[in-house]
Design a protein around this motif. Sequence first.
Motif, PDB file in Angstrom:
ATOM      1  N   ALA A 157      -8.111  -7.328   3.050  1.00  0.00           N
ATOM      2  CA  ALA A 157      -8.628  -6.051   2.548  1.00  0.00           C
ATOM      3  C   ALA A 157      -9.413  -5.323   3.629  1.00  0.00           C
ATOM      4  O   ALA A 157      -9.304  -4.100   3.785  1.00  0.00           O
ATOM      5  CB  ALA A 157      -9.512  -6.291   1.327  1.00  0.00           C
ATOM      6  N   THR A 158     -10.184  -6.067   4.393  1.00  0.00           N
ATOM      7  CA  THR A 158     -10.959  -5.453   5.464  1.00  0.00           C
ATOM      8  C   THR A 158     -10.051  -4.917   6.564  1.00  0.00           C
ATOM      9  O   THR A 158     -10.326  -3.876   7.171  1.00  0.00           O
ATOM     10  CB  THR A 158     -11.957  -6.472   6.036  1.00  0.00           C
ATOM     11  OG1 THR A 158     -12.815  -6.936   4.975  1.00  0.00           O
ATOM     12  CG2 THR A 158     -12.810  -5.850   7.136  1.00  0.00           C
ATOM     13  N   SER A 159      -8.932  -5.598   6.793  1.00  0.00           N
ATOM     14  CA  SER A 159      -7.945  -5.101   7.758  1.00  0.00           C
ATOM     15  C   SER A 159      -7.378  -3.758   7.304  1.00  0.00           C
ATOM     16  O   SER A 159      -7.194  -2.839   8.112  1.00  0.00           O
ATOM     17  CB  SER A 159      -6.823  -6.114   7.926  1.00  0.00           C
ATOM     18  OG  SER A 159      -5.758  -5.582   8.693  1.00  0.00           O
ATOM     19  N   TYR A 160      -7.116  -3.645   6.011  1.00  0.00           N
ATOM     20  CA  TYR A 160      -6.594  -2.390   5.464  1.00  0.00           C
ATOM     21  C   TYR A 160      -7.606  -1.259   5.648  1.00  0.00           C
ATOM     22  O   TYR A 160      -7.247  -0.154   6.077  1.00  0.00           O
ATOM     23  CB  TYR A 160      -6.264  -2.591   3.991  1.00  0.00           C
ATOM     24  CG  TYR A 160      -5.991  -1.320   3.226  1.00  0.00           C
ATOM     25  CD1 TYR A 160      -4.900  -0.510   3.541  1.00  0.00           C
ATOM     26  CD2 TYR A 160      -6.826  -0.921   2.184  1.00  0.00           C
ATOM     27  CE1 TYR A 160      -4.645   0.660   2.836  1.00  0.00           C
ATOM     28  CE2 TYR A 160      -6.579   0.241   1.475  1.00  0.00           C
ATOM     29  CZ  TYR A 160      -5.487   1.026   1.808  1.00  0.00           C
ATOM     30  OH  TYR A 160      -5.244   2.178   1.108  1.00  0.00           O
ATOM     31  N   LEU A 161      -8.873  -1.527   5.362  1.00  0.00           N
ATOM     32  CA  LEU A 161      -9.911  -0.506   5.509  1.00  0.00           C
ATOM     33  C   LEU A 161     -10.119  -0.127   6.972  1.00  0.00           C
ATOM     34  O   LEU A 161     -10.346   1.041   7.297  1.00  0.00           O
ATOM     35  CB  LEU A 161     -11.216  -1.011   4.900  1.00  0.00           C
ATOM     36  CG  LEU A 161     -11.195  -1.271   3.393  1.00  0.00           C
ATOM     37  CD1 LEU A 161     -12.477  -1.941   2.942  1.00  0.00           C
ATOM     38  CD2 LEU A 161     -10.968   0.023   2.624  1.00  0.00           C
ATOM     39  N   THR A 162     -10.013  -1.118   7.844  1.00  0.00           N
ATOM     40  CA  THR A 162     -10.139  -0.841   9.283  1.00  0.00           C
ATOM     41  C   THR A 162      -9.013   0.060   9.758  1.00  0.00           C
ATOM     42  O   THR A 162      -9.214   0.978  10.565  1.00  0.00           O
ATOM     43  CB  THR A 162     -10.132  -2.153  10.073  1.00  0.00           C
ATOM     44  OG1 THR A 162     -11.220  -2.976   9.640  1.00  0.00           O
ATOM     45  CG2 THR A 162     -10.268  -1.889  11.565  1.00  0.00           C
ATOM     46  N   ALA A 163      -7.804  -0.172   9.229  1.00  0.00           N
ATOM     47  CA  ALA A 163      -6.661   0.667   9.591  1.00  0.00           C
ATOM     48  C   ALA A 163      -6.861   2.095   9.105  1.00  0.00           C
ATOM     49  O   ALA A 163      -6.514   3.054   9.803  1.00  0.00           O
ATOM     50  CB  ALA A 163      -5.376   0.078   9.018  1.00  0.00           C
ATOM     51  N   LEU A 164      -7.412   2.248   7.915  1.00  0.00           N
ATOM     52  CA  LEU A 164      -7.688   3.589   7.409  1.00  0.00           C
ATOM     53  C   LEU A 164      -8.657   4.333   8.317  1.00  0.00           C
ATOM     54  O   LEU A 164      -8.489   5.520   8.592  1.00  0.00           O
ATOM     55  CB  LEU A 164      -8.271   3.511   5.996  1.00  0.00           C
ATOM     56  CG  LEU A 164      -7.325   3.171   4.842  1.00  0.00           C
ATOM     57  CD1 LEU A 164      -8.106   3.060   3.537  1.00  0.00           C
ATOM     58  CD2 LEU A 164      -6.233   4.217   4.710  1.00  0.00           C
ATOM     59  N   ALA A 165      -9.680   3.602   8.767  1.00  0.00           N
ATOM     60  CA  ALA A 165     -10.699   4.237   9.598  1.00  0.00           C
ATOM     61  C   ALA A 165     -10.179   4.566  10.988  1.00  0.00           C
ATOM     62  O   ALA A 165     -10.471   5.635  11.531  1.00  0.00           O
ATOM     63  CB  ALA A 165     -11.919   3.325   9.696  1.00  0.00           C
ATOM     64  N   SER A 166      -9.390   3.653  11.582  1.00  0.00           N
ATOM     65  CA  SER A 166      -8.968   3.827  12.966  1.00  0.00           C
ATOM     66  C   SER A 166      -7.702   4.665  13.097  1.00  0.00           C
ATOM     67  O   SER A 166      -7.610   5.527  13.977  1.00  0.00           O
ATOM     68  CB  SER A 166      -8.755   2.461  13.621  1.00  0.00           C
ATOM     69  OG  SER A 166      -7.766   1.717  12.916  1.00  0.00           O
ATOM     70  N   GLN A 167      -6.722   4.442  12.230  1.00  0.00           N
ATOM     71  CA  GLN A 167      -5.442   5.122  12.357  1.00  0.00           C
ATOM     72  C   GLN A 167      -5.403   6.459  11.630  1.00  0.00           C
ATOM     73  O   GLN A 167      -4.771   7.410  12.082  1.00  0.00           O
ATOM     74  CB  GLN A 167      -4.323   4.212  11.842  1.00  0.00           C
ATOM     75  CG  GLN A 167      -4.188   2.902  12.614  1.00  0.00           C
ATOM     76  CD  GLN A 167      -3.200   1.951  11.985  1.00  0.00           C
ATOM     77  OE1 GLN A 167      -2.410   2.325  11.120  1.00  0.00           O
ATOM     78  NE2 GLN A 167      -3.225   0.686  12.414  1.00  0.00           N
ATOM     79  N   GLN A 168      -6.061   6.535  10.474  1.00  0.00           N
ATOM     80  CA  GLN A 168      -6.048   7.769   9.698  1.00  0.00           C
ATOM     81  C   GLN A 168      -7.365   8.536   9.789  1.00  0.00           C
ATOM     82  O   GLN A 168      -7.502   9.601   9.186  1.00  0.00           O
ATOM     83  CB  GLN A 168      -5.725   7.448   8.237  1.00  0.00           C
ATOM     84  CG  GLN A 168      -4.375   6.782   8.048  1.00  0.00           C
ATOM     85  CD  GLN A 168      -4.037   6.591   6.577  1.00  0.00           C
ATOM     86  OE1 GLN A 168      -4.491   7.318   5.708  1.00  0.00           O
ATOM     87  NE2 GLN A 168      -3.218   5.600   6.289  1.00  0.00           N
TER      88      GLN A 168
END
Length: 384
Positions: free
Chosen positions: A23-34
């Motif tokens: 879940a934290t990986s998903y949130l990190t992707a939202l912050a960094s990629q989007q």
Amino acid sequence: MRPADGATTWIVISRDYEIHSEATSYLTALASQQDASVHTLRSYAGRVALYLSYCAGFGICWSAPTIVQLAQFLRWLVEEPLPARSQRVLAEPRHRSKKTANAIMTTSCQFLRHCSLHGWVAADLTALLTEPRLLHHMPTGYNTGEDDQYRTVRARKLKFKVAVSGYEYLTDEQVLRIIDLTRHARDRFLVSLLAETGVRIGETLGLRREDMHLLSNSTTLGCPTVGPHIHVRRRQNSNGALAKSRQPRSIPVSDDLVGLYADYQWEREAVPEAASCDMTFVNLFRTPLGSPMKYQATYDLFARLAKRAGFTTRPHMFRHSAATRWIRQGKQRHVVQNLLGHVSEQSMEICLNPRELHQTGENPQVAWSRRGVEGLRGPFKVAA
């Protein structure tokens, strides 16, 4: 808080304070990629934590649910009563709306698709989350291809059918009423800025003093734009505010708004703690004094204004009001689109359809609901 830059971020943890890595990986992707805002991350973290808690509570493997189990989760979202706001007050049970349930399910499916890319969830599952759908009515400007190959799209399978919400706006009289009800120069300038420029609340709270070009000529500031105006720029801010539009834009303002800004500066100068802050809107009447205003402080302000006025008032309604005013004044479509910061012409459709326009008349007690997911009960929580 991130040690590197002090920015707020969100993670999902278990009851034993163990980080849920996927879940934290998903949130990190939202912050960094989007480049998602802190506000968006908080909301999405709550939705993912709710999905994980549901799976844990019903003995479902979160990474390998069946379509039937996901459909049951969607139904549970609207059937499960939300926790009472106060144990001392007897009230009818509250439930999530189908629109809210759809938003939670959408985030949950996005989370599963992210995990599938990393091999944590089977690709067969994510393929079942959408289905082919033929577009019978084409959005304006949509290209279906030479052989109509783009007329069929992948659409979400798990969702409730809900009516499209109306386009709420305030009349000029209602806008003036709200402005008259403000008790401080800062709040009067804030409401007037929203009403005149149509900026989003995230863009407003993200404004810095260097963005306020309120002179008749700003060439000395290195800006060629003629007349008083503000600049809206997308960047990370310590208060979590983030402009939705990635393209910077300038919006002209009136002399009256310039005068309201001057009144606010006079009020601000009386608070020494605000002198060193570069953000336009800061706390002047509550601690921590001089710090940038955050979303919650703004929500509380509009809740108070709505209660005094006797009708629903939300910041985004002022954006709709500005769009409605410009359209009725005969401004060209592309001009309104640029002022609002819309990238796609499709975002303008609701503004151009008078059948979607209706004034608000709701109960002021429901003017603002707290953001995030209510009823988050289970082993998984969110943490900053």
